[in-house]
Design a protein around this motif. Structure first.
Motif, mmCIF file in Angstrom:
data_model
loop_
_atom_site.group_PDB
_atom_site.id
_atom_site.type_symbol
_atom_site.label_atom_id
_atom_site.label_comp_id
_atom_site.label_asym_id
_atom_site.label_seq_id
_atom_site.Cartn_x
_atom_site.Cartn_y
_atom_site.Cartn_z
ATOM 1 N N LYS A 255 -12.127 -11.900 6.749
ATOM 2 C CA LYS A 255 -11.178 -11.073 7.829
ATOM 3 C C LYS A 255 -10.053 -10.339 7.441
ATOM 4 O O LYS A 255 -9.863 -8.900 7.366
ATOM 5 N N VAL A 256 -9.554 -10.988 6.748
ATOM 6 C CA VAL A 256 -8.155 -10.740 5.162
ATOM 7 C C VAL A 256 -9.050 -9.512 4.792
ATOM 8 O O VAL A 256 -8.203 -8.827 4.690
ATOM 9 N N MET A 257 -9.662 -9.734 3.836
ATOM 10 C CA MET A 257 -10.136 -8.733 2.828
ATOM 11 C C MET A 257 -10.947 -7.542 3.279
ATOM 12 O O MET A 257 -11.132 -6.320 2.810
ATOM 13 N N ASP A 258 -11.308 -7.870 4.481
ATOM 14 C CA ASP A 258 -11.925 -6.512 5.326
ATOM 15 C C ASP A 258 -11.182 -5.568 5.782
ATOM 16 O O ASP A 258 -10.752 -4.401 6.083
ATOM 17 N N SER A 259 -9.713 -6.384 6.489
ATOM 18 C CA SER A 259 -8.990 -5.998 6.975
ATOM 19 C C SER A 259 -7.585 -4.856 5.702
ATOM 20 O O SER A 259 -7.373 -3.504 5.866
ATOM 21 N N ILE A 260 -7.891 -5.424 4.714
ATOM 22 C CA ILE A 260 -7.714 -4.728 3.831
ATOM 23 C C ILE A 260 -8.214 -3.576 2.879
ATOM 24 O O ILE A 260 -7.330 -2.300 2.420
ATOM 25 N N ARG A 261 -9.251 -3.854 3.363
ATOM 26 C CA ARG A 261 -10.634 -2.254 2.494
ATOM 27 C C ARG A 261 -10.033 -1.232 3.667
ATOM 28 O O ARG A 261 -10.325 -0.326 3.291
ATOM 29 N N THR A 262 -9.911 -1.587 5.120
ATOM 30 C CA THR A 262 -9.583 -0.836 5.862
ATOM 31 C C THR A 262 -8.534 0.214 5.764
ATOM 32 O O THR A 262 -9.037 1.093 6.192
ATOM 33 N N PHE A 263 -7.436 -0.181 5.746
ATOM 34 C CA PHE A 263 -6.158 0.380 5.727
ATOM 35 C C PHE A 263 -5.486 0.894 3.788
ATOM 36 O O PHE A 263 -4.623 1.600 3.548
ATOM 37 N N THR B 5 1.053 -0.854 0.420
ATOM 38 C CA THR B 5 -0.276 -0.081 0.150
ATOM 39 C C THR B 5 1.029 1.287 0.200
ATOM 40 O O THR B 5 0.589 2.581 -0.864
ATOM 41 N N TYR B 6 1.869 1.182 0.304
ATOM 42 C CA TYR B 6 2.543 2.413 0.916
ATOM 43 C C TYR B 6 4.308 2.385 0.313
ATOM 44 O O TYR B 6 5.015 3.232 0.311
ATOM 45 N N HIS B 7 4.413 1.533 -0.707
ATOM 46 C CA HIS B 7 6.273 1.101 -0.766
ATOM 47 C C HIS B 7 5.751 0.098 -2.278
ATOM 48 O O HIS B 7 5.720 -0.580 -2.238
ATOM 49 N N PRO B 8 6.732 0.703 -2.446
ATOM 50 C CA PRO B 8 7.657 -0.607 -3.502
ATOM 51 C C PRO B 8 7.827 -2.130 -3.610
ATOM 52 O O PRO B 8 8.943 -2.058 -2.825
ATOM 53 N N ILE B 9 7.427 -3.349 -4.239
ATOM 54 C CA ILE B 9 7.617 -3.993 -3.939
ATOM 55 C C ILE B 9 8.414 -5.065 -5.288
ATOM 56 O O ILE B 9 7.717 -4.477 -6.290
ATOM 57 N N GLY B 10 8.568 -6.290 -5.628
ATOM 58 C CA GLY B 10 9.200 -6.648 -6.991
ATOM 59 C C GLY B 10 9.132 -7.900 -6.951
ATOM 60 O O GLY B 10 9.046 -9.020 -4.872
ATOM 61 N N CYS B 11 8.951 -8.878 -7.564
ATOM 62 C CA CYS B 11 8.859 -10.099 -7.260
ATOM 63 C C CYS B 11 9.679 -11.219 -8.732
ATOM 64 O O CYS B 11 9.408 -10.199 -9.820
ATOM 65 N N LEU B 12 10.785 -11.294 -8.958
ATOM 66 C CA LEU B 12 11.789 -11.872 -9.553
ATOM 67 C C LEU B 12 10.706 -13.187 -10.148
ATOM 68 O O LEU B 12 10.252 -14.300 -9.865
ATOM 69 N N PRO B 13 11.443 -13.298 -11.466
ATOM 70 C CA PRO B 13 10.255 -14.849 -12.220
ATOM 71 C C PRO B 13 11.365 -16.115 -11.673
ATOM 72 O O PRO B 13 11.375 -16.364 -12.763
#
Length: 315
Positions: A230-238, A196-204
């Motif tokens: 619960k997870v989706m409700d939490s993600i929606r919150t923040f 939500t606040y920081h850049p992240i990466g994923c290597l192939p």
């Protein structure tokens, strides 16, 4: 850059030796290996204490893998944390590949990667989990760069295996660590907070071999689907505004989680629970799909069986 590897272990005597060996075989070594024994009742402690190298062993009462990982983060002296479950293994160049991409893109605070799946005899079952889910080509194109709209991509399909993660310790702490109250999806919640606040990466590239056996099976079940609501409700919150900015409806995410729970109840003939879940879905977002299944879950079971048989015949 000092890296601490964190391994949560519970009755892991059979596999933890191989997990540690895969860390110690890295072409770019880590500074320390922290093993948090989450109340094992087998020979895990004896096996770990016999292992060579810079290993910190800590035993606690059984609290689940999230609490064990959080304790490992707390005990770590490194400024970067890498995770590995006790029954899995890293590939030999895992840390080297991640260090290289962080040198190229120093803005990244978390780097994950692809993984293979193996059986109990270390035979490969799945060569690439990213390819299995149709995501490998996209990450090959990115080549480790910061992922555009990473939050939206994560909540659509969690592409980050915990055992491939290398993340900044202070960022993990600032995000609150792993939610110990959630057994399924706690990793997604944490990665989403960070993305939500920081850049992240994923290597192939393949960074981990994940062992597939009954103890870590994650096929759909009631506990998993309940936790995902619960997870989706939490993600929606923040992350509500960020989700909207990235083209997703936060309420629809929660509604879909409740619909999936309701459908599981419906498919297992738990009609009362199905109706409650579909009502919860409709409270988040009005859709014909949820309304139709709410009506269907109110029908007599015999009629539902006949409808299903009819649908199977015509399909």
């Amino acid at each position: 850059m000092k890296i601490s590897a964190v391994i949560p272990a519970y009755n892991s005597a059979k596999f933890v030796n191989a997990a540690v060996a895969s860390i110690q075989a890295q072409t770019k070594p880590v500074a320390e290996i922290i093993i948090v024994d989450d109340g094992s009742t087998d020979e895990t402690e004896a096996v770990v204490r016999a292992l060579p190298g810079n290993i910190v062993y800590y035993k606690q009462a059984n609290q689940g893998p999230s609490a064990a990982r959080n304790k490992g983060i707390e005990l770590a002296t490194g400024d970067w944390i890498a995770f590995l479950d006790a029954d899995d293994q890293w590939t030999a160049d895992k840390i080297a590949l991640q260090k290289a991409i962080l040198e190229k893109y120093p803005e990244l605070v978390l780097v994950a990667g692809d993984m293979a799946e193996i059986d109990n005899n270390d035979h490969i079952i799945t060569e690439s989990v990213l390819a299995k889910h149709g995501m490998l080509e996209g990450f090959q194109d990115l080549a480790g760069q910061a992922i555009p709209n990473a939050l939206a991509r994560l909540v659509t399909k969690n592409f980050i295996p915990t055992g491939t993660v290398l993340a900044k310790r202070d960022i993990l702490i600032a995000a609150g660590g792993f939610n110990a109250d959630i057994r399924f999806g706690e990793d997604l919640e944490l990665w989403a907070k960070i993305a939500t606040y920081h850049p992240i990466g994923c290597l192939p590239q393949r960074l981990m071999l994940r062992r597939q056996h009954g103890k870590n099976a994650t096929s759909a079940n009631e506990s998993m689907l309940l936790d995902l609501t619960k997870v989706m409700d939490s993600i929606r919150t923040f992350s509500e505004q960020q989700l909207k900015h990235q083209g997703l409806d936060p309420n629809q995410l929660v509604a879909d989680a409740f619909w999936n729970l309701g459908y599981w109840y419906f498919a297992t003939y738990k009609s009362n629970l199905a109706r409650n879940a579909f009502v919860s879905s409709l409270k988040q977002q009005l859709t014909w799909r949820s309304f139709a299944y709410l009506i269907a879950s109110s029908l007599p079971r015999l009629l539902v069986l006949r409808i299903r048989k009819f649908k199977q015949r015509i399909s």
